[in-house]
Scaffold this active site. Structure first.
Site, mmCIF file in Angstrom:
data_model
loop_
_atom_site.group_PDB
_atom_site.id
_atom_site.type_symbol
_atom_site.label_atom_id
_atom_site.label_comp_id
_atom_site.label_asym_id
_atom_site.label_seq_id
_atom_site.Cartn_x
_atom_site.Cartn_y
_atom_site.Cartn_z
ATOM 1 C CG HIS A 12 -14.586 -3.799 3.260
ATOM 2 N ND1 HIS A 12 -14.535 -2.491 2.838
ATOM 3 C CD2 HIS A 12 -14.642 -3.758 4.607
ATOM 4 C CE1 HIS A 12 -14.543 -1.691 3.892
ATOM 5 N NE2 HIS A 12 -14.620 -2.442 4.970
ATOM 6 N NE ARG A 65 -6.612 -10.068 -7.895
ATOM 7 C CZ ARG A 65 -7.807 -9.501 -7.781
ATOM 8 N NH1 ARG A 65 -8.674 -9.590 -8.767
ATOM 9 N NH2 ARG A 65 -8.157 -8.825 -6.703
ATOM 10 C CE LYS A 109 -4.497 -1.365 1.523
ATOM 11 N NZ LYS A 109 -5.527 -1.105 0.554
ATOM 12 C CD GLU A 136 -6.306 7.179 4.500
ATOM 13 O OE1 GLU A 136 -5.253 6.549 4.466
ATOM 14 O OE2 GLU A 136 -7.438 6.629 4.505
#
Lengths: 162, 493
Positions: B234, B291, B115, B199
């Site tokens: 999620h 992918r 990340k 954030e």
């Protein structure tokens, strides 16, 4: 034909008096509801609901029956009758389409084990409906000369309390 | 490549094999012991058993898979998604073994797997990332200044964090110091470290991702966006393209950022750049998936392109089949994921044998499934058993087609989320395109299956006995066959 199912904590007892169309009653607790539905007599097809048809699929397994109707899927689990026996297999379901030729008892009659209650005929075969044990005939759903569908519930029987 | 080993199982393995077959390429399946009779194993030209049921002992065993490729003479490996698909070591090992890995460069897989490293790379490439502060200076005055420059609402997160501990949402500047204290206390208690990061908090974002494709000749294109905002914990369950939030102008800006993200690492093969799109039209890089994506079929339906074929061509060293200006979208496409789970019971994954199975069919109706009647849904793998994908002229048509197709999907033996998906496709906010990542939490927190047709369903149980035995490959399934209980017959004249 009679079947008993449970779904979660709800219990149902269904008696069919006709398969073409599907006709009969559902007992849930004290409530009795009637149904009459035109559906093909196969495991999948479309069922009339109002002015439309909706798709359905039915699959029977050892423990119950899966039914999908208009995208909702139910698994109805077999449950046992009062006497402890699974009376979806009672001797009172018409084993094939045919004709009632004799009714040998009246409603309310107390009968003995093996006593012939009704005789029906189908495809040149005669079938005798016999009492599975001592008990009382509590309802008779057909009379002589009535035509019946395969699987319909011919009569109600209350076994003698042991 | 004349023969490809598919290092995966279920619907994606089946889907990859279909393209291989069309291209005249041989297929090798790998299967765990419990999967040796599964649909993907049945479909392949060859199947190799790579170990016991748990994925760690089979589908995640890189050496066993490479060995299977060598022993069967496969010259390429397609990783699918999940399992080893984003494992840089696996990609390296495949290539070191002299085989073609159908996917991007190992270094790129590694970079995008981090990340922090990927975020740094994106900032360098000028791709917008969620504004924030992740520095060592932790005194409250400094953090307060940083917070002011990020703007509110914002998120205070424990650097060492996870599971929501030490995480605070701050809606206004005058609450900042108070929440910072609380976050630091929680962080210390949970992780023994009170370092926090700040954030920008997106209140109601959409999840928008772009399909990108690169080749070894420096070509890089995008194949438009996919919106995947309908998520439960999620987990995406419904995806569509185009996004209802999209304008040509916004699509232009986002596509440019997506191509820049892939371009800064000279990306090859199929990739997906994920963004969060805020209500004000600003968007931020989330991550890049190196992918093929689960929801790739909606892009295929929209563009008419087979992305697995593209992957194979690129892996062969060929240029991309189309230039950017030759790629166009036609109408609208939507996918729903069918899971073996029980929406009435906390969405618990379901196991069992598929005793009845009927797939819908129709114009532009596509089913990518990994199961057939008689197959076992086991505890070992992902409960997603199929994807239903449709395409139509516009979104309204697509919703109609999807509702009809879902109603015609019959899966018996395990409970599924089909009725839940139908409920979403009838919900007014969804139909208006008001889709955000909190959509399901907002509209379906108290979902209850509709049982308005229970009496009709009970009546239909009468038909459950009829002649289905021949269709079952399972010996253990019994039926209420009236012929089996025939007593007392005799001939008549």
């Amino acid at each position: 034909m009679r079947k008993q199912f449970k779904l979660g904590d709800r219990h149902f007892k269904i008696d069919w008096t006709g398969i073409h169309p599907l006709h009969g009653t559902i007992h849930e607790g004290e409530e009795v509801r009637e149904f009459k539905l035109a559906a093909p007599a196969s495991g999948s097809g479309r069922l009339h609901l109002g002015d439309r048809t909706v798709p359905y699929f039915v699959t029977g397994v050892a423990g119950g029956v899966w039914v999908t109707l208009a995208g909702e899927t139910f698994f109805f689990e077999n449950s046992k009758g009062k006497g402890g026996a699974d009376d979806s297999h009672d001797g009172f379901a018409a084993p094939m389409p045919g004709k009632v030729i004799k009714v040998l008892v009246n409603q309310g009659d107390v009968v003995e084990k093996g006593q012939v209650l009704m005789v029906m005929e189908a495809m040149k075969m005669e079938h005798r409906i016999e009492a599975p044990g001592p008990g009382t005939v509590t309802a008779i759903h057909f009379q002589a000369d009535d035509l019946v569908d395969q699987g319909v519930h011919l009569l109600d029987f209350q076994p003698e309390a042991s | 490549m004349k023969k490809i080993l598919i290092a995966n199982r279920g619907e994606i393995a089946v889907r990859i094999m279909k393209t291989c077959r069309e291209m005249g390429i041989g297929t090798v399946a790998v299967a765990s012991e419990v999967d040796m009779a599964a649909k993907h194993a049945r479909m392949a030209d060859e199947v190799v058993c790579i170990g016991p049921a748990p994925a760690i002992e089979s589908y995640l065993r890189a050496e066993a898979i490479i060995e299977a490729a060598k022993s069967t003479g496969a010259d390429g490996i397609h990783p699918g998604f999940g399992f080893l698909s984003e494992n840089a070591e696996f990609a390296k090992a495949v290539r070191a073994a002299g085989l073609v890995f159908i996917g991007p460069q190992a270094e790129v897989i590694e970079l995008m797997g981090s990340k922090q490293a990927s975020k740094r790379e994106m900032i360098r490439a000028g791709v917008p990332v969620v504004p924030g502060y992740n520095g060592d200076k932790q005194d409250p005055e400094h953090l307060s200044e940083q917070a002011e420059s990020i703007g509110f609402p914002l998120l205070i997160k424990a650097s060492a964090g996870g599971g929501g501990k030490g995480m605070r949402i701050v809606h206004a500047a005058d609450r900042f110091l108070e929440e910072l204290e609380a976050a630091k206390r929680e962080a210390t208690a949970a992780f023994g470290d009170d370092t926090v990061l700040l954030e920008k908090y997106l209140t109601r974002p959409r999840h928008i991702e772009f399909q990108v494709f690169g080749d070894e000749h420096g070509n890089l294109v995008h194949l438009f966006e996919r919106e995947c905002s309908i998520q439960r914990r999620h987990q995406k369950i419904l995806e569509e393209t185009p996004s209802t939030a999209m304008t040509p102008e916004l699509r232009g800006r986002m596509a440019e950022a997506a191509v820049a993200a892939a371009g800064c690492v000279s990306y090859t093969n199929a990739g997906t750049v994920e963004f969060m799109l805020d209500e004000d039209g600003s968007f931020y890089f989330l991550e890049m998936n190196t992918r093929l994506q689960v929801e790739h079929p909606i892009t295929e339906m929209l563009t008419g392109q087979d992305l697995v074929r593209w992957q194979i061509e690129v892996a062969r060293g060929n240029p991309l089949p189309l230039r950017q200006e030759e790629i166009s979208g036609r109408g609208h496409s939507m996918e729903v994921r069918i899971y073996a789970e029980d929406p009435a019971n906390g969405f618990l994954p379901q196991t069992g044998t598929i005793v009845g199975y009927h797939e819908p069919q129709g114009l532009d109706v596509r089913v990518d499934s990994g199961v057939a009647q008689g197959d076992e849904i086991s505890i070992y793998y992902d409960p997603m058993i199929a994807k239903l994908v449709v395409r139509g002229a516009d979104r309204r048509t697509v919703c109609e087609k999807l509702r009809n197709a879902l109603a015609e999907y019959g899966i018996h033996g395990v409970r599924t989320n089909i009725a839940f998906l139908l409920a979403i496709l009838e919900e007014p906010h969804f139909l208006k395109g008001e889709t955000r990542t909190d959509y399901l939490a907002e509209h379906f927190a108290d979902y209850r299956a509709d049982d308005g047709l229970i009496d009709q369903a009970l009546a239909l149980t009468a038909l459950g006995a009829s002649g289905r035995k021949a269709n079952s490959r399972e010996g253990g399934v019994a039926f209420n066959d009236p012929w089996s209980s025939l007593p007392a017959w005799r001939g008549t004249k």
